[in-house]
Design an enzyme around this catalytic site. Structure first.
Site, PDB file in Angstrom:
ATOM      1  N   GLU A 325       0.842  -1.197   0.000  1.00 22.80           N
ATOM      2  CA  GLU A 325       0.000   0.000   0.000  1.00 22.80           C
ATOM      3  C   GLU A 325       0.879   1.250   0.000  1.00 22.80           C
ATOM      4  O   GLU A 325       0.658   2.186  -0.769  1.00 22.80           O
ATOM      5  CB  GLU A 325      -0.901  -0.006   1.236  1.00 22.80           C
ATOM      6  CG  GLU A 325      -1.766   1.240   1.369  1.00 22.80           C
ATOM      7  CD  GLU A 325      -2.452   1.335   2.710  1.00 22.80           C
ATOM      8  OE1 GLU A 325      -3.318   2.216   2.863  1.00 22.80           O
ATOM      9  OE2 GLU A 325      -2.130   0.555   3.618  1.00 22.80           O
ATOM     10  N   HIS A 326       1.874   1.286   0.891  1.00 21.89           N
ATOM     11  CA  HIS A 326       2.845   2.375   0.955  1.00 21.89           C
ATOM     12  C   HIS A 326       4.243   1.812   0.769  1.00 21.89           C
ATOM     13  O   HIS A 326       4.571   0.765   1.336  1.00 21.89           O
ATOM     14  CB  HIS A 326       2.787   3.088   2.318  1.00 21.89           C
ATOM     15  CG  HIS A 326       1.439   3.610   2.690  1.00 21.89           C
ATOM     16  ND1 HIS A 326       0.632   2.986   3.623  1.00 21.89           N
ATOM     17  CD2 HIS A 326       0.748   4.687   2.252  1.00 21.89           C
ATOM     18  CE1 HIS A 326      -0.494   3.666   3.746  1.00 21.89           C
ATOM     19  NE2 HIS A 326      -0.455   4.704   2.927  1.00 21.89           N
TER      20      HIS A 326
END
Length: 368
Positions: A325-326
Site C-alpha cells: 500500500e505504501h
C-alpha cells in the site's frame, strides 16, 4: 519482528511472505448477521449495536448543528492551522483531477470525449475508535467537494457518552459537511448501504476501517440491494527498501508510524545491509518504550518481518511481488529506482519523505 534471508528461502516460504495476516471466518459471519439485521430492522438494530459494541445509548444518531459549530469553535489554534494547511495541500493536488479532457477525433468525422459526473450521494466512514482520524475527513471530503457531490453523509463511531470525536466534527464543519451521524462499525456501513428511518441510503461508500468495516463493505457491495464501494483497502501496510546508507533510527520510526495503526497492520523492511537490519531491530525496541499504543505495536510487529537481500534488484523484485500500500525507498539515490516500481499504492522517496506526511498534509491521499 521476524527476520529472513532471501537466499535461504524456499519458493513456498517466499510465497508465504507475500501473504497478509489472515482474517478469521467468524468476522464475515458476524458482519453478515449485522448487515442483514440493519437491513431488516433499521434504526432499532443500529441502536442495539451501538450499545453492544460502543457502549453508547443513542437517542439520536444525527449530530446537531450546535455540536458541529461547538466542535469547530473549540479547535485549538495550532490544530486549526495544521488542518487548514492540509486542506490547501489536498485541494492543490486534487483540483487537476476535475479537468475535462479535450475531444479526440478517433476516425474521420468521429469525435469522442470523456465527461465526468459527480456521484449523487456519497457515504464516508471515518474511524474514531482507538485513534480518531480527522485527516480522513479531509482526504474524502475535499475530492468530493471538488467533484461537486451534492449529498454527503458521514458516519463516525460514538463514544460512551454518545458524542463524536470533536476533531472529526471540526474537520467536517470546516469542509461544510453537515450530515453527520454518530454510528460506527459494520452497522454504519449497513445503514448507509440500505438506509434506515434516520440515515439516508447512499450511492457509494468510501473510507477505511478495521476488519469488520472492511468485511461489511465487501458484503454490501455484493448484495443486489447494497451499494458500490471505493475499494477493499484492508489494514495499513508499509514496505521500506533500504540500503547501507539508511539511518536505522529513521527506518524504525517509519515502520512504527504505520504499525501503530491497527493490530492487523503489517510492516516490512527489505534491506541489502545486515547491519541496518540488526540496528533497526534495536531501534524498534528502544523507540517503542513509553509509546501509548505499544500493545497494538507488539501485535502488529508479530506479523511483520525484515527480509535481507543481496542486491537492490532483489529488493525491487520482492517489493513488486508484495505490492505494498505504501512504499518508502530509503537509498542513496531513490529517484533512480522509481521507474522500476510497478506495484505500489503510494511511493515516498528518501529518508525525509515519510508516509506520515502523506497521511496528513503533503497533498496526496491516504485513502488511495
Amino acid at each position: 519482528m521476524k527476520r529472513f534471508q532471501l537466499n535461504n528461502l524456499t519458493p513456498d516460504q517466499y510465497k508465504s511472505l507475500l501473504c497478509r495476516p489472515g482474517e478469521p471466518a467468524q468476522v464475515d459471519d458476524a458482519v453478515r448477521r449485522i448487515c442483514l439485521d440493519v437491513k431488516t430492522r433499521g434504526d432499532e438494530a443500529v441502536r442495539d449495536y451501538a450499545v453492544q459494541y460502543d457502549s453508547a445509548l443513542l437517542d439520536n444518531f444525527e449530530v446537531t448543528d450546535h455540536e458541529l459549530v461547538k466542535a469547530e469553535e473549540a479547535l485549538p489554534e495550532r490544530l486549526r492551522s495544521a488542518i487548514l494547511e492540509s486542506i490547501a495541500s489536498l485541494h492543490a493536488f486534487h483540483k487537476t483531477q476535475g479537468q475535462v479532457e479535450a475531444a479526440v477525433e478517433t476516425l474521420n468525422g468521429v469525435r469522442c470525449w470523456r465527461e465526468r459526473r459527480p456521484v449523487n450521494s456519497v457515504g464516508f466512514y471515518i474511524p474514531a475508535g482507538s485513534a480518531p482520524l480527522p485527516s480522513t475527513v479531509l482526504m474524502l471530503g475535499i475530492p468530493a467537494k471538488i467533484a461537486g457531490c451534492p449529498n454527503i453523509t458521514l458516519c463516525s463511531p460514538a463514544r460512551r457518552d454518545g458524542s463524536v470525536d470533536p476533531t472529526v466534527l471540526a474537520a467536517a464543519t470546516m469542509l461544510g459537511i453537515s450530515n453527520v451521524y454518530r454510528i460506527g462499525g459494520a452497522q454504519a456501513i449497513a445503514a448507509m448501504a440500505y438506509g434506515t428511518e434516520s440515515i439516508p441510503k447512499v450511492d457509494k461508500i468510501f473510507g477505511p476501517g478495521n476488519r469488520y468495516v472492511t468485511a461489511a463493505k465487501r458484503f454490501v457491495s455484493a448484495d443486489p440491494d447494497g451499494v458500490a464501494i471505493d475499494m477493499l483497502a484492508g489494514p495499513s501496510e508499509l514496505l521500506i527498501i533500504a540500503d547501507d546508507h539508511a539511518d536505522p533510527s529513521i527506518v524504525a520510526t517509519d515502520l512504527l508510524s504505520q504499525a501503530e495503526h491497527d493490530p492487523d497492520s503489517q510492516v516490512v523492511l527489505v534491506t541489502t545491509s545486515s547491519k541496518v537490519a540488526e540496528s533497526v531491530l534495536v531501534q524498534l525496541n528502544d523507540q517503542m518504550d513509553g509509546l501509548p499504543r505499544r500493545e497494538i505495536l507488539l501485535r502488529s510487529l508479530a506479523s511483520s518481518f525484515i527480509l535481507e537481500v543481496a542486491t537492490i534488484d532483489e529488493a525491487i523484485e520482492f517489493s513488486n511481488d508484495y505490492a505494498p500500500e505504501h512504499l518508502i525507498i530509503n537509498t542513496r539515490n531513490p529517484e533512480s529506482l522509481v521507474s522500476r516500481i510497478q506495484n505500489a499504492g503510494s511511493v515516498f522517496l528518501g529518508a525525509y519523505a515519510p508516509v506520515t506526511a502523506g497521511d496528513y498534509a503533503s497533498g496526496t491521499n491516504h485513502t488511495l
